[in-house]
Motif scaffolding. Structure first.
Motif, PDB file in Angstrom:
ATOM      1  N   ARG A 159      93.341 -15.928  85.396  1.00  0.00           N
ATOM      2  CA  ARG A 159      93.034 -15.373  86.507  1.00  0.00           C
ATOM      3  C   ARG A 159      91.759 -15.619  87.047  1.00  0.00           C
ATOM      4  O   ARG A 159      90.711 -15.597  86.237  1.00  0.00           O
ATOM      5  CB  ARG A 159      93.257 -13.659  86.481  1.00  0.00           C
ATOM      6  CG  ARG A 159      94.490 -13.300  86.055  1.00  0.00           C
ATOM      7  CD  ARG A 159      94.303 -11.567  85.798  1.00  0.00           C
ATOM      8  NE  ARG A 159      95.659 -11.171  85.485  1.00  0.00           N
ATOM      9  CZ  ARG A 159      96.373 -10.616  86.322  1.00  0.00           C
ATOM     10  NH1 ARG A 159      96.032 -10.379  87.715  1.00  0.00           N
ATOM     11  NH2 ARG A 159      97.663 -10.166  85.824  1.00  0.00           N
ATOM     12  N   CYS A 160      91.475 -15.739  88.412  1.00  0.00           N
ATOM     13  CA  CYS A 160      90.140 -16.021  89.298  1.00  0.00           C
ATOM     14  C   CYS A 160      89.712 -14.885  90.208  1.00  0.00           C
ATOM     15  O   CYS A 160      90.247 -14.591  90.803  1.00  0.00           O
ATOM     16  CB  CYS A 160      90.200 -17.317  89.859  1.00  0.00           C
ATOM     17  SG  CYS A 160      90.943 -18.802  88.761  1.00  0.00           S
ATOM     18  N   LYS A 172      86.570 -10.007  94.923  1.00  0.00           N
ATOM     19  CA  LYS A 172      87.592 -10.821  95.599  1.00  0.00           C
ATOM     20  C   LYS A 172      88.559 -11.334  94.414  1.00  0.00           C
ATOM     21  O   LYS A 172      87.876 -12.116  93.672  1.00  0.00           O
ATOM     22  CB  LYS A 172      87.384 -11.787  96.635  1.00  0.00           C
ATOM     23  CG  LYS A 172      88.301 -12.490  97.492  1.00  0.00           C
ATOM     24  CD  LYS A 172      87.497 -13.537  98.196  1.00  0.00           C
ATOM     25  CE  LYS A 172      88.795 -14.234  99.102  1.00  0.00           C
ATOM     26  NZ  LYS A 172      88.007 -15.205  99.918  1.00  0.00           N
ATOM     27  N   ALA A 173      89.889 -11.112  94.503  1.00  0.00           N
ATOM     28  CA  ALA A 173      90.915 -11.623  93.314  1.00  0.00           C
ATOM     29  C   ALA A 173      91.253 -12.785  94.198  1.00  0.00           C
ATOM     30  O   ALA A 173      91.982 -12.807  95.403  1.00  0.00           O
ATOM     31  CB  ALA A 173      91.796 -10.571  92.983  1.00  0.00           C
ATOM     32  N   LEU A 174      91.127 -13.913  93.521  1.00  0.00           N
ATOM     33  CA  LEU A 174      91.804 -15.467  93.863  1.00  0.00           C
ATOM     34  C   LEU A 174      92.816 -15.417  93.338  1.00  0.00           C
ATOM     35  O   LEU A 174      93.362 -14.562  92.247  1.00  0.00           O
ATOM     36  CB  LEU A 174      90.315 -16.472  93.573  1.00  0.00           C
ATOM     37  CG  LEU A 174      89.121 -16.249  94.152  1.00  0.00           C
ATOM     38  CD1 LEU A 174      88.256 -17.321  93.483  1.00  0.00           C
ATOM     39  CD2 LEU A 174      89.054 -16.118  95.454  1.00  0.00           C
ATOM     40  N   ASP A 175      93.598 -16.548  93.707  1.00  0.00           N
ATOM     41  CA  ASP A 175      94.867 -16.998  92.991  1.00  0.00           C
ATOM     42  C   ASP A 175      94.903 -17.282  91.577  1.00  0.00           C
ATOM     43  O   ASP A 175      93.663 -17.824  91.189  1.00  0.00           O
ATOM     44  CB  ASP A 175      95.568 -18.308  93.747  1.00  0.00           C
ATOM     45  CG  ASP A 175      95.985 -17.803  95.337  1.00  0.00           C
ATOM     46  OD1 ASP A 175      95.976 -16.849  95.640  1.00  0.00           O
ATOM     47  OD2 ASP A 175      96.247 -18.870  96.042  1.00  0.00           O
ATOM     48  N   GLY A 176      95.847 -16.905  90.977  1.00  0.00           N
ATOM     49  CA  GLY A 176      95.866 -17.248  89.573  1.00  0.00           C
ATOM     50  C   GLY A 176      96.925 -18.265  89.256  1.00  0.00           C
ATOM     51  O   GLY A 176      97.615 -18.743  90.132  1.00  0.00           O
ATOM     52  N   THR A 177      96.775 -18.998  88.181  1.00  0.00           N
ATOM     53  CA  THR A 177      97.518 -20.104  87.770  1.00  0.00           C
ATOM     54  C   THR A 177      98.343 -19.766  86.548  1.00  0.00           C
ATOM     55  O   THR A 177      97.864 -19.271  85.537  1.00  0.00           O
ATOM     56  CB  THR A 177      96.845 -21.446  87.656  1.00  0.00           C
ATOM     57  OG1 THR A 177      95.885 -21.295  86.740  1.00  0.00           O
ATOM     58  CG2 THR A 177      96.566 -21.747  88.944  1.00  0.00           C
ATOM     59  N   ILE A 178      99.581 -20.292  86.340  1.00  0.00           N
ATOM     60  CA  ILE A 178     100.289 -20.334  85.167  1.00  0.00           C
ATOM     61  C   ILE A 178     100.741 -21.858  84.643  1.00  0.00           C
ATOM     62  O   ILE A 178     101.083 -22.553  85.291  1.00  0.00           O
ATOM     63  CB  ILE A 178     101.690 -19.511  85.183  1.00  0.00           C
ATOM     64  CG1 ILE A 178     101.499 -18.209  85.444  1.00  0.00           C
ATOM     65  CG2 ILE A 178     102.349 -19.613  83.748  1.00  0.00           C
ATOM     66  CD1 ILE A 178     102.743 -17.301  85.744  1.00  0.00           C
ATOM     67  N   GLU A 237     106.665 -32.352  80.432  1.00  0.00           N
ATOM     68  CA  GLU A 237     105.677 -32.500  81.655  1.00  0.00           C
ATOM     69  C   GLU A 237     105.196 -31.043  81.633  1.00  0.00           C
ATOM     70  O   GLU A 237     105.628 -29.757  81.584  1.00  0.00           O
ATOM     71  CB  GLU A 237     106.146 -32.766  82.768  1.00  0.00           C
ATOM     72  CG  GLU A 237     106.694 -34.501  82.918  1.00  0.00           C
ATOM     73  CD  GLU A 237     107.267 -34.951  84.295  1.00  0.00           C
ATOM     74  OE1 GLU A 237     106.404 -34.391  85.326  1.00  0.00           O
ATOM     75  OE2 GLU A 237     108.037 -35.747  84.410  1.00  0.00           O
ATOM     76  N   ARG A 238     103.633 -31.193  81.798  1.00  0.00           N
ATOM     77  CA  ARG A 238     102.800 -29.979  82.145  1.00  0.00           C
ATOM     78  C   ARG A 238     103.438 -29.462  83.835  1.00  0.00           C
ATOM     79  O   ARG A 238     103.329 -30.129  84.403  1.00  0.00           O
ATOM     80  CB  ARG A 238     101.606 -30.127  82.046  1.00  0.00           C
ATOM     81  CG  ARG A 238     100.695 -28.744  82.303  1.00  0.00           C
ATOM     82  CD  ARG A 238      99.158 -29.016  82.124  1.00  0.00           C
ATOM     83  NE  ARG A 238      98.889 -29.782  80.679  1.00  0.00           N
ATOM     84  CZ  ARG A 238      97.725 -30.185  80.671  1.00  0.00           C
ATOM     85  NH1 ARG A 238      96.674 -29.763  81.477  1.00  0.00           N
ATOM     86  NH2 ARG A 238      97.352 -30.653  79.556  1.00  0.00           N
ATOM     87  N   VAL A 239     103.665 -27.982  83.784  1.00  0.00           N
ATOM     88  CA  VAL A 239     104.001 -27.688  85.096  1.00  0.00           C
ATOM     89  C   VAL A 239     102.881 -26.381  85.151  1.00  0.00           C
ATOM     90  O   VAL A 239     102.410 -25.635  84.535  1.00  0.00           O
ATOM     91  CB  VAL A 239     105.286 -27.087  84.818  1.00  0.00           C
ATOM     92  CG1 VAL A 239     105.764 -26.280  86.445  1.00  0.00           C
ATOM     93  CG2 VAL A 239     106.706 -27.943  84.658  1.00  0.00           C
ATOM     94  N   VAL A 240     102.363 -26.475  86.526  1.00  0.00           N
ATOM     95  CA  VAL A 240     101.518 -25.516  87.087  1.00  0.00           C
ATOM     96  C   VAL A 240     101.769 -24.746  88.133  1.00  0.00           C
ATOM     97  O   VAL A 240     102.243 -25.460  89.100  1.00  0.00           O
ATOM     98  CB  VAL A 240      99.976 -26.257  87.600  1.00  0.00           C
ATOM     99  CG1 VAL A 240      98.872 -25.338  87.702  1.00  0.00           C
ATOM    100  CG2 VAL A 240      99.482 -27.010  86.106  1.00  0.00           C
TER     101      VAL A 240
END
Length: 107
Positions: free
Chosen positions: A8-9, A22-28, A37-40
């Motif tokens: 979480r950013c 401000k909450a920015l986009d998060g990534t999984i 393969e790595r999936v983001v």
């Protein structure tokens, strides 16, 4: 289960007389079990709050009240009756169960 990394950013800006959050986009990030393969996946914070419980196969109240319970709130099972009943209703999703029973009886 699959191994995941959730990030979480957030951004906090300090001005002379105020602060802004401000909450920015998060990534999984996870590995695809079929290809290796790595999936983001990028999500907005509100979507991330809905996606994580479904990926873990656990309801949001169980994550909040049991798995990630802050140590100050860890004595919630000893709270007064009304508060305790609400927590158990959230955890066991009893309102949804009661509505399903009513729907079955009516059909």
């Amino acid at each position: 289960g699959a191994s995941m990394i959730v990030m979480r950013c957030m951004e906090v800006t300090q001005k002379k007389s105020s602060q802004s959050f401000k909450a920015l986009d998060g990534t999984i990030r996870m590995m695809d079990p079929n290809t290796g393969e790595r999936v983001v996946m990028s999500h907005k914070c509100t979507e991330l709050d809905k996606t994580i419980p479904s990926l873990m196969g656990v309801s949001k109240p169980i994550l909040e009240h049991v798995v990630f319970c802050h140590q100050e709130d860890s004595s919630w099972p000893l709270q007064e009756g009304a508060v305790l009943k609400k927590r158990f209703d959230d955890i066991f999703d009893s309102t949804r169960y009661a509505k399903a029973l009513v729907a079955i009886k009516e059909s």
